[in-house]
Design an enzyme around this catalytic site. Structure first.
Site, short mmCIF file in Angstrom:
data_model
loop_
_atom_site.label_atom_id
_atom_site.label_comp_id
_atom_site.label_asym_id
_atom_site.label_seq_id
_atom_site.Cartn_x
_atom_site.Cartn_y
_atom_site.Cartn_z
CG ASP A 1 -2.91 -19.18 4.74
OD1 ASP A 1 -2.08 -18.55 5.43
OD2 ASP A 1 -2.65 -20.28 4.24
CG ASP B 1 -7.83 -3.05 3.12
OD1 ASP B 1 -8.88 -2.75 3.71
OD2 ASP B 1 -7.54 -2.62 1.99
CE LYS C 1 0.37 -17.19 2.67
NZ LYS C 1 -0.18 -18.44 3.12
CE1 TYR D 1 -3.42 -2.64 0.37
CE2 TYR D 1 -4.59 -0.78 1.32
CZ TYR D 1 -4.60 -2.04 0.77
OH TYR D 1 -5.78 -2.70 0.62
#
Ligand code: NAP
Length: 421
Positions: free
Chosen positions: A288, A312, A234, A167
């Site tokens: 996840d 987000d 992640k 971002y």
């Protein structure tokens, strides 16, 4: 356009109110007067509907909680399309200066006009004001229609990093000389393979950006008696960004909050899986898996800390579980400056129709009142919203999912919340 006889400091096209005081930062503390000046950005589209209604609710709650001893002195400032009525700019210097000067502000949703030279107005504000933590509490209010069986099991606060990651806005379109130059550098110097017809985006994540966020989240958990903190990442795939986020988070916890926190590994190895009394458990989860966890075991999670992109997604997914955007508050917070805002967009098709749910802004104001050190007023609002929903007097978005609901407009919904305060 507001006017006033005198004001310090001076602004180009707005005049600060003279009957309020600025919030001051003394040492590392916020000193809030009884009549703080709070800049407010009404915003675009449905911002006009929800901000008017929300201000009435906030003022009534403060009046009720403090019997007139405290009051917010609103200072209208402008951004988005609305700003173009007075300025040549969708993010005027006046507005940035007002927020910096008065520390705490409330904001409606904003449109970023296409071709205005801004990627996103909201992202720009966060970067200019260095509002590095996006804080989104997600909890269920009784009676709100929700898509899961036990929505009340969710009561988490998400701290999403707000300035870095993909971002950060560092990207180049396929075929541009910049993209070609980066691809050339990476293939020739770094010996990696990248297709020549690729667009390029850069994912920077720093120790600084990570640790100031984790520090804020741990302090929040301490201040609010939250038993666990979960770093979501992640890192199994992106080791030097997301994986480093996890490592830097643990390192900060150990260095600065060693007395207050304990890691999941320590609890397992030394305490038979039982967190010792008085300690906050800090652990990490792969992103996840976390999306499954919040659906299957939401009660296991309290404070959740994530990089920008994961946060987000996760914030909106969690908000959906407790009934959607109309009930989801949020704030963008830096070291002191804080911008409390509706988490949804301008929903332009409903603009000026007195339809939309003002809940997101009102609940963001509940966060703001707590930030001001006036939690009594926020608690009154929360209880009044719950009562109003229990009466099934709600806006269209909730009414269409509730049997026997009385559908009311934005203003009437605010009236009923005020009645129930
Ligand atoms: P949106 O404005 O959030 O609206 C999408 C849909 O969400 C609405 O049509 C409505 O669904 C529902 N919704 C949103 N707010 C609601 C509320 N308060 N009460 C009830 N339902 C609500 O998203 P968008 O249409 O994608 O974006 C519109 C504009 O907003 C764009 O210009 C975008 O850039 C901007 N935006 C601004 C912000 C911000 O300022 N923070 C954030 C996101 C988007 P139904 O039609 O099903 O009722």
């Amino acid at each position: 356009m507001p006017t006033g006889k005198s004001a310090v400091p001076k602004f180009a096209k707005v005049t600060a109110p003279t009957d309020g005081q600025p919030i001051k930062i003394v040492g590392n503390k916020r000193v809030v007067p009884d009549n703080p000046i709070i800049p407010v950005i009404e915003g675009d589209g449905t911002g006009r509907d929800i901000m008017k209604a929300s201000r009435r609710v906030i003022d009534a709650a403060v009046q009720k909680a403090f019997g007139g001893q405290k009051r917010i002195v609103w200072f209208d400032v402008y951004a988005g399309e609305n700003a173009l009525r007075f300025y040549d700019d969708i993010l005027p210097a006046d507005t940035i200066k007002a927020i910096k000067t008065y520390v705490v502000a409330l904001k409606g949703p904003l449109t970023t006009p296409i071709g205005g030279g801004f990627r996103s107005l909201n992202v720009s504000m966060r970067q200019i004001l260095n509002l590095y933590a996006c804080v989104r509490p997600v909890k269920y209010y009784s009676g709100v229609p929700a898509p899961v069986k036990r929505p009340e099991a969710m009561d988490i606060v998400i701290f999403r990093e707000n300035t870095e990651d993909v971002y950060a806005g560092i990207e180049w379109a396929k075929g541009t000389k910049e993209a070609k130059a980066v691809i050339k550098f990476l293939t020739s110097k770094m010996k990696v393979k990248i297709r020549s017809d690729s667009g390029i985006g850069i994912k920077p994540m720093s120790v600084t950006g990570t640790q100031r966020l984790v520090r804020k989240a741990i302090q929040y958990a301490i201040d609010h008696n939250r038993p666990t903190i979960t770093l979501v990442h992640k890192g199994n795939i992106m080791k030097y960004t997301e994986g480093a986020f996890r490592d830097w988070g643990y390192a900060l916890a150990k260095k600065e909050f060693g007395k207050e926190t304990i890691t999941e590994t320590e609890v397992t190895e030394k305490f038979g899986g039982q967190t010792p009394a008085g300690k906050i458990l800090i652990r990490d989860r792969i992103a996840d898996s976390m999306f499954q966890q919040v659906l299957l075991r939401p009660d296991d999670y309290d404070v959740v800390v994530t990089p920008n992109l994961n946060g987000d997604y996760l914030s909106d997914a969690c908000a959906a579980q407790i009934g959607g955007l109309g009930m989801a508050p949020g704030a963008n917070i830096g070291d002191h400056i804080a911008l409390f805002e509706a988490t949804h967009g301008t929903a332009p098709k409903y603009a000026d129709k007195d339809m939309i749910n003002p809940g997101s802004v009102i609940l963001s104001a509940v966060m703001m009142l707590e930030y001001l050190g006036w939690p009594q007023a926020g608690q009154l609002i929360e209880k009044a919203i719950e009562k109003t929903i229990a009466e099934k007097i709600v806006t269209y978005d909730l009414a269409r999912q509730m049997e026997g609901a009385q559908k009311v407009g934005t203003a009437a919904y605010a009236d009923r919340i005020i009645f129930n305060l």
